[in-house]
Design an enzyme around this catalytic site. Structure first.
Site, PDB file in Angstrom:
ATOM      1  N   GLU A  78      47.367  37.785  42.436  1.00 10.01           N
ATOM      2  CA  GLU A  78      47.020  37.574  41.030  1.00 10.01           C
ATOM      3  C   GLU A  78      45.514  37.707  40.803  1.00 10.01           C
ATOM      4  O   GLU A  78      45.080  38.348  39.840  1.00 10.01           O
ATOM      5  CB  GLU A  78      47.486  36.184  40.564  1.00 10.01           C
ATOM      6  CG  GLU A  78      48.976  35.959  40.678  1.00 10.01           C
ATOM      7  CD  GLU A  78      49.406  35.310  41.992  1.00 10.01           C
ATOM      8  OE1 GLU A  78      50.435  34.620  41.984  1.00 10.01           O
ATOM      9  OE2 GLU A  78      48.728  35.492  43.019  1.00 10.01           O
ATOM     10  N   CYS A 116      45.416  30.380  41.206  1.00 12.65           N
ATOM     11  CA  CYS A 116      45.784  31.533  40.378  1.00 12.65           C
ATOM     12  C   CYS A 116      46.159  31.104  38.958  1.00 12.65           C
ATOM     13  O   CYS A 116      45.824  31.801  37.994  1.00 12.65           O
ATOM     14  CB  CYS A 116      46.904  32.315  41.044  1.00 12.65           C
ATOM     15  SG  CYS A 116      46.372  33.079  42.601  1.00 12.65           S
TER      16      CYS A 116
END
EC number: 3.5.4.33
Length: 156
Positions: free
Chosen positions: A55, A86
């Site tokens: 991510e 993330c």
């Protein structure tokens, strides 16, 4: 309406790249106005960098393409529920929507352990769609760890 499965398949292709490198197979893509503007797959071992999650790498690439850290209107697709780092990055990058595949009951910071992305005390909240291609997203990670355990049993 967006076909989330199309973009999740792209994230799964990124997860396969991580798998092929011996990395935990998680993939992500960032989509804005129907175009993929960022891609990432786990590279923690390769880069010797604990922040090199799929991510984060996809968000960094997208911001670089836009020339702006604010990814307003963007959707991030991740094969697994994001971890706290993330999930926090999604808030910081001002991502509009998170679409993820499989839940992560051990480290998920969206629905499983906590909810970072919809925390009302932050100045930005992220919309969430969960469970898109969940079986496929879970299967690649399960296969990776099953094979890792088998190698460990066999001594390498």
């Amino acid at each position: 309406m967006t076909d989330h499965r199309q973009y999740m398949r792209e994230a799964l292709a990124e997860a396969q790249k991580a798998y092929d490198l011996g990395e935990v197979p998680i993939g992500a893509v960032v989509v804005l106005k129907g175009e993929i503007i960022g891609r990432g797959h786990n590279l923690r071992e390769t880069l010797v960098d604990s922040t090199a999650h799929a991510e984060i790498l996809a968000l960094r690439e997208a911001a670089g393409k836009l020339g702006d850290w604010r990814l307003v209107g963007a959707t991030l697709y991740s094969t697994i529920e994001p971890c706290p780092m993330c999930a926090g990055a999604l808030v910081q990058f001002r991502v509009r929507t998170l679409v993820y595949g499989a839940a992560d009951p051990k480290a998920g910071a969206v629905d499983s352990i906590m909810d970072v992305v919809r925390e009302p005390r932050f100045n930005h909240q992220v919309q969430v769609v969960s469970g898109v291609l969940a079986e496929e997203c879970a299967a690649i990670i399960q296969r990776f760890f099953r094979e890792l355990r088998q190698r460990d049993k066999q001594g390498g």
